[in-house]
Design a protein around this motif. Structure first.
Motif, PDB file in Angstrom:
ATOM      1  N   ARG A  51       0.679  -1.348  -0.101  1.00 55.07           N
ATOM      2  CA  ARG A  51      -0.153   0.064  -0.070  1.00 55.07           C
ATOM      3  C   ARG A  51       0.866   1.355  -0.023  1.00 55.07           C
ATOM      4  O   ARG A  51       0.411   2.393   0.178  1.00 55.07           O
ATOM      5  N   TYR A  52       2.086   1.216  -0.363  1.00 49.94           N
ATOM      6  CA  TYR A  52       2.815   2.359   0.036  1.00 49.94           C
ATOM      7  C   TYR A  52       2.889   3.151  -1.079  1.00 49.94           C
ATOM      8  O   TYR A  52       2.460   4.715  -0.748  1.00 49.94           O
ATOM      9  N   SER A  53       2.527   2.963  -2.318  1.00 55.48           N
ATOM     10  CA  SER A  53       2.208   4.209  -3.297  1.00 55.48           C
ATOM     11  C   SER A  53       0.961   4.974  -2.979  1.00 55.48           C
ATOM     12  O   SER A  53       0.926   6.219  -2.971  1.00 55.48           O
TER      13      SER A  53
ATOM     14  N   TYR B 194      -2.713   0.331  10.039  1.00 56.66           N
ATOM     15  CA  TYR B 194      -3.648  -0.327   8.939  1.00 56.66           C
ATOM     16  C   TYR B 194      -3.257  -1.828   8.404  1.00 56.66           C
ATOM     17  O   TYR B 194      -2.306  -2.309   8.703  1.00 56.66           O
ATOM     18  N   GLU B 195      -4.354  -2.296   8.179  1.00 48.37           N
ATOM     19  CA  GLU B 195      -4.043  -3.710   7.377  1.00 48.37           C
ATOM     20  C   GLU B 195      -5.348  -4.064   6.858  1.00 48.37           C
ATOM     21  O   GLU B 195      -6.470  -3.538   7.260  1.00 48.37           O
ATOM     22  N   ASP B 196      -5.144  -4.912   5.588  1.00 52.49           N
ATOM     23  CA  ASP B 196      -6.539  -5.524   5.163  1.00 52.49           C
ATOM     24  C   ASP B 196      -7.197  -6.139   5.983  1.00 52.49           C
ATOM     25  O   ASP B 196      -6.845  -7.228   7.016  1.00 52.49           O
ATOM     26  N   GLY B 197      -8.778  -6.142   6.167  1.00 50.44           N
ATOM     27  CA  GLY B 197      -9.554  -6.846   7.099  1.00 50.44           C
ATOM     28  C   GLY B 197      -9.483  -6.381   8.604  1.00 50.44           C
ATOM     29  O   GLY B 197      -9.886  -7.224   9.497  1.00 50.44           O
TER      30      GLY B 197
ATOM     31  N   ASP C  61      -8.872   0.034   8.133  1.00 51.57           N
ATOM     32  CA  ASP C  61      -8.878  -1.253   7.271  1.00 51.57           C
ATOM     33  C   ASP C  61      -8.370  -0.917   5.973  1.00 51.57           C
ATOM     34  O   ASP C  61      -9.261   0.026   5.121  1.00 51.57           O
ATOM     35  N   SER C  62      -7.508  -1.262   5.236  1.00 50.69           N
ATOM     36  CA  SER C  62      -6.978  -0.806   4.067  1.00 50.69           C
ATOM     37  C   SER C  62      -7.508  -1.504   2.888  1.00 50.69           C
ATOM     38  O   SER C  62      -7.430  -1.427   1.899  1.00 50.69           O
ATOM     39  N   ALA C  63      -8.492  -2.625   3.367  1.00 52.39           N
ATOM     40  CA  ALA C  63      -9.132  -3.341   2.213  1.00 52.39           C
ATOM     41  C   ALA C  63     -10.623  -2.605   1.811  1.00 52.39           C
ATOM     42  O   ALA C  63     -10.936  -2.926   0.892  1.00 52.39           O
ATOM     43  N   THR C  64     -10.922  -1.418   2.528  1.00 52.05           N
ATOM     44  CA  THR C  64     -12.172  -0.892   2.278  1.00 52.05           C
ATOM     45  C   THR C  64     -12.025   0.255   1.282  1.00 52.05           C
ATOM     46  O   THR C  64     -11.140   0.796   0.935  1.00 52.05           O
ATOM     47  N   ALA C  65     -13.110   0.587   0.564  1.00 47.87           N
ATOM     48  CA  ALA C  65     -13.048   1.613  -0.578  1.00 47.87           C
ATOM     49  C   ALA C  65     -12.694   2.759  -0.146  1.00 47.87           C
ATOM     50  O   ALA C  65     -12.232   3.647  -0.556  1.00 47.87           O
ATOM     51  N   GLU C  66     -13.184   2.985   1.388  1.00 48.75           N
ATOM     52  CA  GLU C  66     -12.911   4.145   1.975  1.00 48.75           C
ATOM     53  C   GLU C  66     -11.523   4.417   2.811  1.00 48.75           C
ATOM     54  O   GLU C  66     -11.485   5.522   3.215  1.00 48.75           O
ATOM     55  N   PHE C  67     -10.554   3.458   2.345  1.00 45.01           N
ATOM     56  CA  PHE C  67      -9.588   3.395   3.108  1.00 45.01           C
ATOM     57  C   PHE C  67      -8.679   5.065   3.002  1.00 45.01           C
ATOM     58  O   PHE C  67      -8.292   5.766   3.744  1.00 45.01           O
ATOM     59  N   ALA C  68      -8.407   5.206   1.604  1.00 47.38           N
ATOM     60  CA  ALA C  68      -7.835   6.369   1.296  1.00 47.38           C
ATOM     61  C   ALA C  68      -8.385   7.656   2.142  1.00 47.38           C
ATOM     62  O   ALA C  68      -7.759   8.637   2.354  1.00 47.38           O
ATOM     63  N   GLN C  69      -9.893   7.785   1.971  1.00 47.17           N
ATOM     64  CA  GLN C  69     -10.416   8.882   2.523  1.00 47.17           C
ATOM     65  C   GLN C  69     -10.392   8.986   3.899  1.00 47.17           C
ATOM     66  O   GLN C  69     -10.220  10.009   4.604  1.00 47.17           O
ATOM     67  N   ASP C  70     -10.434   7.832   4.649  1.00 46.87           N
ATOM     68  CA  ASP C  70     -10.281   7.790   6.094  1.00 46.87           C
ATOM     69  C   ASP C  70      -8.879   8.192   6.465  1.00 46.87           C
ATOM     70  O   ASP C  70      -8.831   8.884   7.251  1.00 46.87           O
ATOM     71  N   LEU C  71      -7.806   7.631   5.672  1.00 52.61           N
ATOM     72  CA  LEU C  71      -6.503   7.946   6.122  1.00 52.61           C
ATOM     73  C   LEU C  71      -6.272   9.521   5.667  1.00 52.61           C
ATOM     74  O   LEU C  71      -5.548  10.129   6.477  1.00 52.61           O
ATOM     75  N   ARG C  72      -6.686  10.046   4.693  1.00 49.62           N
ATOM     76  CA  ARG C  72      -6.754  11.517   4.509  1.00 49.62           C
ATOM     77  C   ARG C  72      -7.329  12.139   5.547  1.00 49.62           C
ATOM     78  O   ARG C  72      -6.698  13.324   6.099  1.00 49.62           O
ATOM     79  N   GLN C  73      -8.538  12.070   6.035  1.00 47.83           N
ATOM     80  CA  GLN C  73      -8.900  12.694   7.152  1.00 47.83           C
ATOM     81  C   GLN C  73      -8.356  12.282   8.497  1.00 47.83           C
ATOM     82  O   GLN C  73      -8.159  13.596   9.332  1.00 47.83           O
ATOM     83  N   THR C  74      -7.935  11.292   8.772  1.00 43.53           N
ATOM     84  CA  THR C  74      -7.009  11.059   9.917  1.00 43.53           C
ATOM     85  C   THR C  74      -5.701  11.833   9.974  1.00 43.53           C
ATOM     86  O   THR C  74      -5.434  12.439  10.920  1.00 43.53           O
ATOM     87  N   VAL C  75      -4.989  11.790   9.010  1.00 41.45           N
ATOM     88  CA  VAL C  75      -3.775  12.592   8.985  1.00 41.45           C
ATOM     89  C   VAL C  75      -3.895  13.983   8.904  1.00 41.45           C
ATOM     90  O   VAL C  75      -3.413  14.679   9.806  1.00 41.45           O
TER      91      VAL C  75
END
Length: 488
Positions: free
Chosen positions: A9-11, A76-79, A101-115
Motif C-alpha cells: 500500500r506504499y504508493s 492499517y491492515e487489510d481486514g 482497514d486498508s481493504a475498504t473502498a474508503e481507506f484512502a479517504q479515512d487515511l486522508r481525514q485522519t492525517v
C-alpha cells in the motif's frame, strides 16, 4: 514515517500523505526504526501490521518504539475491522491511536481525514508548546523535553487554584524549589505576596515549632521578643516546605490543623490567628511508604496531595542536559569575565551519558567547577570535566554488535528470524533491545511502560488494583503513569 515492509500500500499511502502536504519517508527495516527520532517536522507514522498481529509481532514492536519516541501512530491492515476485539486492543495498547482497514473502498479517504486531523492537532500543540517554552524561560524554568513541558503544563493548571496546597515530588536536585517559585509567580492571588522557604530537614525539632508557628515573648527560655513565625510571614503569599517528609510527627498534627482551619496558634499564645497562606510542600522521599510505616500522617499527606507534581530525574529527560549546561554557563559567566562561553559537543555528550544522581544540582556543580578550573580560553570540552567523569565513561563496556537487519537486503521482513528462540533470549526481548539501540536504560524504561500498561489493562484502569498486582504503592503507579504519559 511509513512502515510497510511488503510495499503493498506504499504508493497509495505516499499519495495521500503528499495530498496532505506531508513528505512521506519509508522506514527500511528495524535499524531505521531505531535511528529515527521525532522532531518538529517529523511526528507522524503510518504502520502496516500484518495479518492478525500478536503482542510479540514485529509490527506491534514498531508501533511501541515509535510511540515511545513521541510519534502519533496510525495503523492499517487489510481486514482490520473484522479482527477480534482482543486483537484490536493489542494494537491500541501498543500505542496506535487509529486502526484503519486498508481493504475498504474508503481507506484512502479515512487515511486522508485522519492525517489532516493529526496535523491540525500537532500545529495546535506546537503553538501551545512554544507559548509554554516562552513562559518557562520567563520564570527561569529550564527544559525542552516533553517530560518537562508536561510538568510545566501541570504547574500552569495548578497555580491559579490559590487556596489549595501543592505537593512536589522528585529526586534530590531535580528543581523542586524552582517549580515552587514558578507556582508563586503564576498564582494571580499570591504573586505579589512573599515567598518564604523552609527546609524541614535542616532545622531541629526543638526550634521548628517556633520557626513555623511563631511564639510570644517569654514563652520559653530565650524568647526575648514576639515572633510571628514563617507561616504568618508568608501571609498573602506562598510558604514552601522543602523535605516535608522530615517534619517532626508532632508538628505534622499542628500543620494539618493550619491547613484545615486556616488559623495558626503560636507557642505561648492564647488565641488562634486567621491566615491566608498557600502551602507548597516538596519531598524526595516516598510519602506513601512513610504513611504505610506510620512515619508520616496519612491525613496530612492527603491534605497536601490535593494537587501533585512529579519532577522526573535528569536521566529520564536527557534532552534537558544541553539547555541546562547553557543556562549554568550563562549563570556563572562572572567566574571568567574575559573568557568565551562556548560549549563543545563532547562536553555535552559526556554529561548526557554519565550517571548524575544529584540531577540538575550536580550538573550545575560540574559546569561551575569546569569554569573555575579552566586554564585557557577555548570552549568547554571533555578535557575540562573531572577525572571521575572520565572514569565513568571509560568503564562503560562496549555494546554487543547489533544483529543484522533482514530488511537491509530488501523490503521483505524475515519474520522467522524474529520468532521466539526456544533455548535463548526470546525474540521479543531482542526486538526491544534493537528498537532501543541496545541501550539498557531506554530498554528498561520501554519494558516498564509495557508492564504497567498490561497491569492497568488487567485491572481495568484501577490504579489501586494495579498497585496491588505490581507490589508497589498507588502513588508509584500514579507517578509512573505520568512519567510514561499514559492515559488515566
Amino acid at each position: 514515517m511509513v512502515w510497510d515492509p511488503r510495499g503493498s500500500r506504499y504508493s497509495l499511502i505516499s499519495h495521500v500523505l503528499s495530498e496532505c502536504s506531508a513528505r512521506p519517508r519509508r522506514l527500511e527495516g528495524l535499524i531505521a526504526v531505531r535511528q529515527v527520532e521525532r522532531s518538529r517536522w517529523c511526528h507522524l507514522a503510518v504502520v502496516s501490521l500484518g495479518a492478525s498481529p500478536f503482542p510479540s509481532d514485529v509490527g506491534l514492536q514498531v508501533v511501541q518504539a515509535l510511540k515511545h519516541k513521541g510519534f502519533g501512530v496510525i495503523c492499517y491492515e487489510d481486514g482490520a475491522q473484522s479482527w477480534p476485539l482482543g486483537t484490536r486492543c493489542h494494537v491500541l495498547l501498543a500505542g496506535s491511536r487509529w486502526l484503519l482497514d486498508s481493504a475498504t473502498a474508503e481507506f484512502a479517504q479515512d487515511l486522508r481525514q485522519t492525517v489532516a486531523h493529526l496535523l491540525r492537532a500537532e500545529n495546535a500543540r506546537r503553538d501551545e508548546e512554544d507559548s509554554m517554552k516562552g513562559l518557562m524561560r520567563k520564570l527561569g524554568v529550564v527544559g525542552e523535553s516533553q517530560a518537562m513541558l508536561a510538568v510545566f503544563q501541570t504547574i500552569v493548571r495548578a497555580s491559579p487554584l490559590s487556596d489549595l496546597p501543592v505537593l512536589i515530588t522528585g529526586e534530590t536536585g531535580t528543581g523542586k524549589e524552582v517549580m515552587a517559585r514558578a507556582i508563586h509567580q503564576l498564582d494571580p492571588k499570591r504573586r505579589n505576596g512573599p515567598f518564604v522557604a523552609l527546609n524541614c530537614g535542616a532545622i531541629s525539632p526543638g526550634l521548628a515549632e517556633s520557626e513555623l508557628f511563631g511564639h510570644r515573648r517569654g514563652a520559653f527560655t530565650g524568647a526575648d521578643r514576639d515572633r510571628k513565625g514563617l507561616i504568618r510571614s508568608a501571609e498573602n503569599g506562598v510558604l514552601f516546605l522543602d523535605e516535608i517528609g522530615e517534619l517532626d510527627h508532632a508538628l505534622q498534627a499542628k500543620l494539618l490543623r493550619v491547613l484545615q482551619e486556616k488559623r495558626v496558634l503560636g507557642v505561648g499564645e492564647d488565641q488562634e490567628v486567621p491566615i491566608s497562606t498557600r502551602v507548597v510542600a516538596a519531598t524526595n522521599r516516598d510519602l506513601d511508604e512513610l504513611v504505610r510505616l506510620r512515619k508520616f500522617r496519612a491525613d496530612l499527606f492527603h491534605r497536601l496531595n490535593v494537587l501533585s507534581v512529579h519532577l522526573p530525574p535528569l536521566r529520564e529527560r536527557v534532552a534537558d542536559v544541553g539547555p541546562l549546561i547553557e543556562h549554568f554557563v550563562a549563570k556563572y559567566r562572572f567566574l571568567r569575565p574575559s573568557g568565551a562561553f562556548a560549549v563543545a559537543p563532547d562536553f555535552v555528550d559526556a554529561l548526557m551519558q554519565v550517571e548524575l544522581p544529584g540531577n540538575a544540582r550536580q550538573l550545575e556543580n560540574l559546569v561551575r567547577e569546569a569554569l573555575v578550573q579552566k586554564e585557557d580560553e577555548t570552549a568547554l570540552n571533555l578535557r575540562d570535566l573531572p577525572r571521575d567523569i572520565w572514569q565513568q565513561l571509560s568503564a562503560r563496556w562496549e555494546r554487543p554488535s547489533i544483529p543484522s537487519d533482514p530488511a537491509d537486503v530488501g523490503t521483505d521482513i524475515q519474520v522467522s528470524a524474529l520468532e521466539p528462540l526456544r533455548h535463548d533470549l526470546p525474540a521479543s526481548m531482542l526486538n526491544v533491545l534493537n528498537l532501543n539501540g541496545w541501550n539498557l536504560s531506554r530498554s528498561l524504561q520501554h519494558c516498564e511502560r509495557l508492564l504497567l500498561e498490561a497491569a492497568l489493562h488487567k485491572a481495568q484502569g484501577n490504579q489501586s488494583q494495579t498497585a496491588h498486582l505490581l507490589g508497589i504503592t498507588p502513588r508509584s503507579v500514579y507517578n509512573k503513569i505520568h512519567k510514561h504519559q499514559l492515559p488515566h
